[in-house]
Write an enzyme that holds these catalytic residues in place. Structure first.
Site, PDB file in Angstrom:
ATOM      1  N   ASN A 148       0.861  -1.197  -0.005  1.00 61.96           N
ATOM      2  CA  ASN A 148       0.043   0.040  -0.029  1.00 61.96           C
ATOM      3  C   ASN A 148       0.779   1.230  -0.140  1.00 61.96           C
ATOM      4  OD1 ASN A 148       0.651  -0.341   2.733  1.00 61.96           O
ATOM      5  ND2 ASN A 148      -1.006   0.705   3.598  1.00 61.96           N
ATOM      6  N   GLU A 246       4.381  -3.426  12.102  1.00 63.39           N
ATOM      7  CA  GLU A 246       3.355  -2.601  12.039  1.00 63.39           C
ATOM      8  C   GLU A 246       2.176  -3.283  11.291  1.00 63.39           C
ATOM      9  OE1 GLU A 246       3.081   0.292  13.533  1.00 63.39           O
ATOM     10  OE2 GLU A 246       5.423   0.465  13.914  1.00 63.39           O
ATOM     11  N   CYS A 280      -3.229   1.738   6.855  1.00 63.85           N
ATOM     12  CA  CYS A 280      -3.599   1.007   8.219  1.00 63.85           C
ATOM     13  C   CYS A 280      -3.916   2.203   8.955  1.00 63.85           C
ATOM     14  CB  CYS A 280      -2.127   0.487   8.378  1.00 63.85           C
ATOM     15  SG  CYS A 280      -0.830   1.322   8.552  1.00 63.85           S
ATOM     16  N   GLU A 457       8.927   3.177  14.500  1.00 61.26           N
ATOM     17  CA  GLU A 457       9.571   3.497  13.141  1.00 61.26           C
ATOM     18  C   GLU A 457       9.688   4.942  13.096  1.00 61.26           C
ATOM     19  OE1 GLU A 457       9.294   0.688   9.963  1.00 61.26           O
ATOM     20  OE2 GLU A 457       7.164   0.607  10.404  1.00 61.26           O
TER      21      GLU A 457
END
Ligand SMILES: NC(=O)C1=CN([C@@H]2O[C@H](COP(=O)(O)OP(=O)(O)OC[C@H]3O[C@@H](n4cnc5c(N)ncnc54)[C@H](OP(=O)(O)O)[C@@H]3O)[C@@H](O)[C@H]2O)C=CC1
Ligand SMILES: O=C(O)CCC(=O)C(=O)O
Length: 476
Positions: A148, A246, A280, A457
């Site tokens: 994505n 993640e 997400c 991150e």
């Protein structure tokens, strides 16, 4: 166009090819991607393992020069890279160019981090002894990325890995080999020693476990689905390997009576439907208080119905296709599950365009409750539901009633509620009067509960994952 694997500084010619199609137009073959297997992963790991000590010993200037070169070239070619991204993944062209630019900025940020080193020189509690606390690279890092954000996510894993002195193996998602190839092609000309960056495309279920299980790989950074992430965490745990995950979200956006209606509608339209909802961080649960509910739903439904859906590369298109047939089927299935559960569905239909692609209209599902499947499970498409609540207290409780905790938003003009929400929303990221999606590259990214695992991150916090801390005592 051939998208080849890059192993030990060589573009591989031996692997079979897999056709990669444009989700806006399935007659358009974007390229043929290498289908790597166990041998390719083995060679890539061996190359990274051999190269890691050399790169770990590189100077901050060498690291800065390589990352700065990569960032500059991505930024200079952002239109071309954005075009490839939109053609391959289906984001609209402005979104594709924006993502390419973000990848360039990420490399520039981490180029700067190479020079902004930190460490502590302390006195020991014992007399005459010095203590140094420094960070060392972890060694070889396996990077497993989703489809994505096909340039930005590889960038936000590769850039810090290199900045902190590690060697990497990138395993991109099968749906987006072109972007991974284009990024690594730029990296291959940045002056890095052979083997420091390796690219292996191929089936995740086949080569992923080989990467995760190999003892020469010291850490795994993964972004993708919850089941795959959980499997990777279990394998890494069994081998005491460092891991960062993640995964999904079921991100709430609270809209209070006192919200500015235009701000709330813009934030929800963007958060729920831009990038075809395939984020997400997407706003998938819109939790709206009674006093504004009907006005909000009316305005958002109208704005969603007016979104221009079409070929990602066509000027004026605001929502591109779903990434592939399987994801489209999943999105439509959730729309029908929501209808069966009693939701009132607006939009959410498959549409045909002149080109044969995976198009659907945005779906807004009203009159839902938080216990319905549509509000518990991640859809990962242009599907958002509305939950009516009485007041702020109920809104907060519903917002937090989820197994996920990535991003959480509120639209309000009340400082009191905004402040309380920032402190009490169970999420790694909180947005006030902004979409839950769309984050900066210089600050930490990640969630709580079932959304994320391991350290954050992005931004300077990325050092936590890509380094290990060493404490040295010296008696001079
Ligand atoms: N949080 C996020 O950002 C994302 C969430 N998703 C969610 O996941 C769903 C499915 O998407 P999908 O792309 O299949 O997600 P996956 O989790 O299957 O894929 C993510 C990455 O993991 C790889 N992979 C797959 N199986 C394994 C394995 N056993 N070991 C190691 N790596 C593996 C994939 O490779 P390959 O592509 O070759 O299979 C890909 O590179 C979506 O509908 C959405 O709900 C999806 C993408 C991003
Ligand atoms: O919202 C964003 O900017 C990032 C989203 C993201 O990283 C994801 O969907 O995987």
């Amino acid at each position: 166009m051939d998208f080849k694997n890059y192993i030990a500084g060589q573009w591989d010619v031996t692997t079979d090819g897999v056709e990669n199609i444009n989700p806006s137009d399935i007659s358009d073959i974007v390229g043929v991607a290498a289908k790597g297997g166990a041998d390719d992963i083995d060679c890539a790991i061996a190359a990274a393992h051999q190269a890691a000590p050399t790169w770990a010993a590189s100077t901050p200037q060498q690291r800065f020069d390589a990352l700065d070169f990569i960032g500059s070239e991505i930024l200079a070619r952002k239109e071309e890279l954005g075009h490839l991204l939109s053609r391959e993944e289906g984001k609209t062209l402005p979104e594709g160019i924006g993502e390419a630019a973000r990848a360039g900025q990420i490399f520039k940020f981490f180029a700067g981090e190479c020079l902004r080193q930190t460490g502590d020189h302390l006195a020991s509690v014992r007399p005459g002894i010095d203590v140094d606390v420094t960070r060392s690279p972890v060694g070889v890092v396996g990077l497993i990325t989703p489809w994505n954000f096909p340039i930005a996510i590889p960038a936000w894993k590769i850039a810090p890995a290199l900045a902190y002195g590690n060697a990497v193996i990138l395993k991109p998602a099968e749906l987006v080999p072109g972007c991974a190839w284009a990024l690594v092609e730029i990296i291959s000309r940045s002056g890095l020693p052979e083997g420091v960056v390796n690219l292996v495309m191929g089936r995740g279920s086949e080569i992923g476990p080989k990467l995760v299980d190999d003892a020469r790989v010291n850490a795994i950074s993964f972004t993708g689905s919850v089941p795959t992430g959980r499997g990777i965490a279990a394998a890494c745990g069994a081998n005491l390997k460092k891991v960062q995950l993640e995964m999904g979200g079921k991100n709430p956006m609270v809209v209070l009576d006192d919200a500015d209606l235009d701000v709330a509608v813009d934030a929800c339209l963007n958060g729920a439907f831009f990038s075809t909802g395939q984020r997400c961080t997407a706003s998938s649960r819109l939790i709206v208080t009674e006093g504004i509910h009907d006005r909000f739903v009316g305005a958002l439904a109208e704005a969603a119905a007016n979104l221009k859906v079409g070929h990602a590369l066509e000027a004026g298109v605001q929502m591109g296709p779903v990434v592939d047939e399987r994801q489209l089927a999943q999105d439509l299935q959730y729309v029908s599950i929501a209808a069966q559960e009693g939701g009132n569905v607006l939009g959410g239909e498959r549409v045909s365009r002149e080109t044969d692609g995976f198009f659907m209209t945005p779906a807004l599902i009203t009159e839902t409750t938080n216990d319905m499947r549509i509000n518990r499970e991640e859809v990962f498409g242009p599907v958002a539901s509305v939950i009516r609540v009485k007041n702020y207290e109920e809104a907060l409780s519903v917002a937090n009633d989820t197994e996920f905790g990535l991003s959480s938003g509120i639209c309000t003009q009340s400082l009191k509620y905004a402040t309380h929400f920032k402190a009490n929303a169970q999420a790694g990221m909180v947005m006030v009067n902004l979409p839950t999606a769309g984050v900066d590259y210089h600050v930490p990214f990640g969630g709580t509960k079932g959304s994320s695992f391991g350290s954050r991150e992005q931004g300077a916090y990325a050092a936590e994952f890509y380094t290990s801390v060493k404490t040295a005592y010296t008696l001079p």
